[in-house]
Design a protein around this motif. Structure first.
Motif, PDB file in Angstrom:
ATOM      1  N   LEU A   1      30.831  41.928  42.608  1.00 20.33           N
ATOM      2  CA  LEU A   1      30.236  43.053  43.323  1.00 20.33           C
ATOM      3  C   LEU A   1      31.125  44.288  43.286  1.00 20.33           C
ATOM      4  O   LEU A   1      30.641  45.403  43.303  1.00 20.33           O
ATOM      5  N   SER A   2      32.427  44.113  43.262  1.00 23.42           N
ATOM      6  CA  SER A   2      33.351  45.236  43.276  1.00 23.42           C
ATOM      7  C   SER A   2      34.419  45.032  42.221  1.00 23.42           C
ATOM      8  O   SER A   2      35.291  44.195  42.382  1.00 23.42           O
ATOM      9  N   ARG A   3      34.329  45.816  41.145  1.00 18.85           N
ATOM     10  CA  ARG A   3      35.270  45.629  40.050  1.00 18.85           C
ATOM     11  C   ARG A   3      36.688  45.958  40.467  1.00 18.85           C
ATOM     12  O   ARG A   3      37.626  45.223  40.166  1.00 18.85           O
ATOM     13  N   ASP A   4      36.871  47.063  41.171  1.00 19.90           N
ATOM     14  CA  ASP A   4      38.222  47.471  41.562  1.00 19.90           C
ATOM     15  C   ASP A   4      38.862  46.455  42.496  1.00 19.90           C
ATOM     16  O   ASP A   4      40.030  46.094  42.351  1.00 19.90           O
ATOM     17  N   ALA A   5      38.092  45.969  43.477  1.00 24.97           N
ATOM     18  CA  ALA A   5      38.621  44.960  44.396  1.00 24.97           C
ATOM     19  C   ALA A   5      38.917  43.666  43.665  1.00 24.97           C
ATOM     20  O   ALA A   5      39.894  42.975  43.964  1.00 24.97           O
TER      21      ALA A   5
ATOM     22  N   ARG B   1      40.770  45.080  28.918  1.00 20.94           N
ATOM     23  CA  ARG B   1      39.330  45.218  28.684  1.00 20.94           C
ATOM     24  C   ARG B   1      38.582  43.933  29.016  1.00 20.94           C
ATOM     25  O   ARG B   1      37.487  43.964  29.576  1.00 20.94           O
ATOM     26  N   THR B   2      39.177  42.804  28.685  1.00 23.57           N
ATOM     27  CA  THR B   2      38.547  41.530  29.029  1.00 23.57           C
ATOM     28  C   THR B   2      38.517  41.321  30.530  1.00 23.57           C
ATOM     29  O   THR B   2      37.521  40.847  31.090  1.00 23.57           O
ATOM     30  N   LEU B   3      39.594  41.695  31.205  1.00 15.27           N
ATOM     31  CA  LEU B   3      39.653  41.546  32.658  1.00 15.27           C
ATOM     32  C   LEU B   3      38.569  42.379  33.329  1.00 15.27           C
ATOM     33  O   LEU B   3      37.883  41.911  34.238  1.00 15.27           O
ATOM     34  N   HIS B   4      38.382  43.614  32.878  1.00 14.76           N
ATOM     35  CA  HIS B   4      37.359  44.468  33.468  1.00 14.76           C
ATOM     36  C   HIS B   4      35.960  43.980  33.117  1.00 14.76           C
ATOM     37  O   HIS B   4      35.033  44.138  33.919  1.00 14.76           O
ATOM     38  N   THR B   5      35.805  43.373  31.946  1.00 10.78           N
ATOM     39  CA  THR B   5      34.507  42.805  31.588  1.00 10.78           C
ATOM     40  C   THR B   5      34.136  41.675  32.532  1.00 10.78           C
ATOM     41  O   THR B   5      32.998  41.585  33.009  1.00 10.78           O
ATOM     42  N   VAL B   6      35.092  40.815  32.825  1.00 10.30           N
ATOM     43  CA  VAL B   6      34.845  39.718  33.761  1.00 10.30           C
ATOM     44  C   VAL B   6      34.579  40.255  35.154  1.00 10.30           C
ATOM     45  O   VAL B   6      33.676  39.783  35.856  1.00 10.30           O
ATOM     46  N   CYS B   7      35.333  41.250  35.573  1.00  5.96           N
ATOM     47  CA  CYS B   7      35.160  41.796  36.914  1.00  5.96           C
ATOM     48  C   CYS B   7      33.840  42.537  37.073  1.00  5.96           C
ATOM     49  O   CYS B   7      33.376  42.739  38.201  1.00  5.96           O
ATOM     50  N   ASN B   8      33.230  42.951  35.989  1.00  8.67           N
ATOM     51  CA  ASN B   8      31.912  43.568  36.079  1.00  8.67           C
ATOM     52  C   ASN B   8      30.866  42.592  36.601  1.00  8.67           C
ATOM     53  O   ASN B   8      29.792  43.000  37.050  1.00  8.67           O
TER      54      ASN B   8
ATOM     55  N   ALA C   1      41.351  35.103  36.795  1.00  6.14           N
ATOM     56  CA  ALA C   1      42.715  34.616  36.595  1.00  6.14           C
ATOM     57  C   ALA C   1      42.933  34.148  35.163  1.00  6.14           C
ATOM     58  O   ALA C   1      44.039  34.284  34.625  1.00  6.14           O
ATOM     59  N   VAL C   2      41.900  33.598  34.539  1.00  7.62           N
ATOM     60  CA  VAL C   2      42.059  33.056  33.182  1.00  7.62           C
ATOM     61  C   VAL C   2      42.384  34.149  32.167  1.00  7.62           C
ATOM     62  O   VAL C   2      43.379  34.040  31.435  1.00  7.62           O
ATOM     63  N   PRO C   3      41.586  35.235  32.034  1.00  7.62           N
ATOM     64  CA  PRO C   3      41.978  36.286  31.089  1.00  7.62           C
ATOM     65  C   PRO C   3      43.273  36.978  31.476  1.00  7.62           C
ATOM     66  O   PRO C   3      44.003  37.477  30.605  1.00  7.62           O
ATOM     67  N   LEU C   4      43.585  37.008  32.773  1.00  6.04           N
ATOM     68  CA  LEU C   4      44.844  37.605  33.197  1.00  6.04           C
ATOM     69  C   LEU C   4      46.027  36.790  32.690  1.00  6.04           C
ATOM     70  O   LEU C   4      47.073  37.346  32.338  1.00  6.04           O
ATOM     71  N   CYS C   5      45.854  35.465  32.633  1.00  8.90           N
ATOM     72  CA  CYS C   5      46.899  34.626  32.039  1.00  8.90           C
ATOM     73  C   CYS C   5      47.109  34.988  30.578  1.00  8.90           C
ATOM     74  O   CYS C   5      48.245  35.046  30.089  1.00  8.90           O
ATOM     75  N   GLY C   6      46.012  35.233  29.866  1.00 14.13           N
ATOM     76  CA  GLY C   6      46.131  35.600  28.453  1.00 14.13           C
ATOM     77  C   GLY C   6      46.801  36.938  28.263  1.00 14.13           C
ATOM     78  O   GLY C   6      47.692  37.093  27.421  1.00 14.13           O
ATOM     79  N   SER C   7      46.405  37.938  29.057  1.00 10.63           N
ATOM     80  CA  SER C   7      46.979  39.274  28.899  1.00 10.63           C
ATOM     81  C   SER C   7      48.422  39.344  29.387  1.00 10.63           C
ATOM     82  O   SER C   7      49.166  40.242  28.993  1.00 10.63           O
TER      83      SER C   7
END
Length: 215
Positions: free
Chosen positions: A93-97, A83-90, A127-133
């Motif tokens: 311009l492209s969340r999926d990419a 959820r944090t990763l998707h929040t950052v990706c929002n 990359a930062v929240p991905l390290c956490g998850s």
């Protein structure tokens, strides 16, 4: 007040707040700030003494601010996962990419990605929240994050110091123009943010239209 005199008084705070806000997700131009600070410190070195110590203080402020902000996203990734990763990706311009690209890079380089992530726009915040998850240890995260922040901030500061004369001439020109330059820069920034928001909103609606068969 000359630019290097202003930076001598407020530069550390300006760098700290700029890097902190940008690392938290605000659209702030950090690299131009670092270049201007490096140039002004180098230009004032002949008056106030060696430039190494002031630049080291600016570097320390940048690293501290970046780590504090990154810890927020790291803890968010550790606690809330994807959820944090998707929040950052929002914010991109492209969340999926954004998600797929970062996961691909992270799968190849792991936590070492933090060393170069700041040089790739948009990658460091994901990359930062991905390290956490991903369960990266806090000590390893802090070590690689500090290394990446130091390299990135040093590049901006040293670039400004290397071209101090040209940057100072540009700052002098902008200060001569005064309020007109500030209005022009503010208008350009507003148009850029509006463009980014419009692109993001359009990209978010396209998959839904495709699913519904709307052309």
């Amino acid at each position: 007040m000359l630019p290097h005199e202003w930076i001598a008084q407020y530069g550390v705070l300006a760098v700290f707040l700029n890097v902190l806000g940008s690392s938290l997700g605000l659209p702030l131009p950090v690299m131009p700030t670092l270049i201007a600070v490096g140039a002004s410190q180098a230009a004032g070195a002949g008056v106030s003494g060696p430039v190494a110590m002031p630049l080291a203080m600016m570097l320390g402020a940048a690293v501290l601010a970046g780590v504090l902000a990154d810890l927020v996203w790291f803890r968010g990734g550790r606690r809330y996962g994807a959820r944090t990763l998707h929040t950052v990706c929002n914010l991109s311009l492209s969340r999926d990419a954004c998600v797929s690209r970062t996961e691909r890079f992270f799968g190849r380089w792991g936590v070492r990605l933090l060393i170069v992530a700041r040089f790739m726009p948009g990658l460091s915040m994901v990359a930062v929240p991905l390290c956490g998850s991903s369960g990266i240890r806090l000590r390893s995260f802090l070590w690689h994050d500090c290394m990446g922040l130091a390299l990135w901030a040093s590049a901006g500061l040293l670039l400004g110091a290397a071209f101090a004369a040209r940057v100072e001439a540009l700052l002098a020109t902008l200060s001569t123009v005064g309020s007109q330059a500030a209005v022009a820069i503010g208008a350009a920034a507003a148009l850029y943010l509006a463009y980014r928001y419009g692109r993001r909103a359009w990209a978010a609606r396209m998959p839904r239209k495709t699913r519904l068969g709307i052309h």
